[in-house]
Design a protein around this motif. Structure first.
Motif, short mmCIF file in Angstrom:
data_model
loop_
_atom_site.label_atom_id
_atom_site.label_comp_id
_atom_site.label_asym_id
_atom_site.label_seq_id
_atom_site.Cartn_x
_atom_site.Cartn_y
_atom_site.Cartn_z
N VAL A 1 5.78 -7.09 19.01
CA VAL A 1 5.39 -7.57 17.62
C VAL A 1 5.82 -9.04 17.30
O VAL A 1 6.87 -9.45 17.55
N ARG A 2 4.70 -9.70 16.54
CA ARG A 2 4.88 -11.06 16.40
C ARG A 2 4.78 -11.38 14.75
O ARG A 2 5.45 -12.39 14.25
N ALA A 3 4.12 -10.29 14.07
CA ALA A 3 4.04 -10.48 12.58
C ALA A 3 4.15 -9.22 11.87
O ALA A 3 3.95 -8.31 12.37
N VAL A 4 4.83 -9.40 10.66
CA VAL A 4 5.21 -8.31 9.92
C VAL A 4 4.59 -8.45 8.64
O VAL A 4 4.68 -9.53 7.66
N LEU A 5 3.81 -7.51 8.17
CA LEU A 5 2.96 -7.53 7.01
C LEU A 5 3.74 -6.52 5.90
O LEU A 5 3.98 -5.41 6.26
N PHE A 6 3.86 -7.27 4.71
CA PHE A 6 4.65 -6.45 3.72
C PHE A 6 3.82 -6.39 2.42
O PHE A 6 3.14 -7.17 1.82
N ASP A 7 3.76 -5.15 2.05
CA ASP A 7 3.26 -4.73 0.64
C ASP A 7 4.29 -5.49 -0.34
O ASP A 7 5.15 -5.39 -0.12
N ALA A 8 3.62 -5.54 -1.70
CA ALA A 8 4.66 -5.81 -2.73
C ALA A 8 5.11 -4.86 -3.59
O ALA A 8 6.37 -4.50 -3.41
N ASP A 9 4.43 -4.21 -4.27
CA ASP A 9 4.82 -3.19 -5.27
C ASP A 9 5.27 -1.81 -4.48
O ASP A 9 4.59 -1.26 -3.69
#
Length: 218
Positions: free
Chosen positions: A20-28
């Motif tokens: 893993v190199r990138a972590v994507l986060f939702d907001a709400d």
């Protein structure tokens, strides 16, 4: 009796210990707490039919092809709602950043990961999140659906974000509280965390660390 100290939060594994190199986060529901579930808030603000129509017709606004205000004006007129457009817009100005969740993002950046704000938002809510909540600069990359022209759960959204960040699906971890978004990301080969809405930053850190610890090195 002296209480035992709380255990230290789990440390973020160093970049390179997993693919893993990138972590994507939702907001709400993930980086910010929303309180009342979205469908309940919409129903309380404009009624059941308004909620159903809004959820069915918000796609162009989420993709940035229509203003949220325009959509609300149309629905308010067609449904003869008692609430004004300004009153309806107040439904969107409700969210509280979770400081512990934001710290997870900061710690990931310190550890060398690329962080992405991967969220479906209309232009109006994006502007509010930036000005009122201070999202600018939290993540390395801001991937608001309204600026990309595509929205979750479309595969095109994830392809666009991965290309923007410069990682392959297996090099990304995606965190969201929406099952459909999670399913689509997983189908593309992206590692996922289905985070319970508003579960908080303590659990979020545990979830992220668990995946990073458990992912086999390349």
């Amino acid at each position: 009796m002296t209480q035992a100290p709380s255990p230290a939060p789990p440390a973020i594994p160093a970049l390179g210990t997993s693919p893993v190199r990138a972590v994507l986060f939702d907001a709400d529901g993930v980086l910010q707490l929303i309180g009342t579930p979205w469908d309940q808030a919409l129903t309380a603000g404009g009624g059941e039919v308004f909620c159903r129509r809004l959820l069915a017709e918000e796609g162009p606004a989420l993709r940035g092809h229509e203003d949220l205000r325009t959509l609300l004006e149309r629905l308010a007129g067609e449904l003869s709602l008692g609430a004004t457009v300004e009153q309806l817009l107040e439904l969107w100005w409700q969210a509280t950043p979770d400081p512990l969740a934001w710290q997870v993002v900061r710690d990931l950046r310190t550890a060398g990961y690329t962080t992405v704000l991967a969220t479906n938002q209309q232009h109006e809510r994006r502007a509010w999140m930036r000005s009122a909540l201070g999202y600018d600069g939290l993540c390395d990359v801001d991937a608001y659906s309204c600026t990309l022209g595509v929205a979750k759960p479309s595969p095109d959204y994830f392809h666009t974000v991965l290309e923007l960040v410069g990682v392959r699906p297996q090099e990304a971890l995606f965190v969201d509280d929406n099952a459909a978004n999670i399913a689509q990301a997983a189908a593309l080969g992206i590692r996922t965390v289905h985070h319970p809405a508003d579960a908080g930053g303590v659990l979020l850190r545990q979830e992220v660390v668990s995946v990073l610890d458990g992912a086999a090195p390349a």
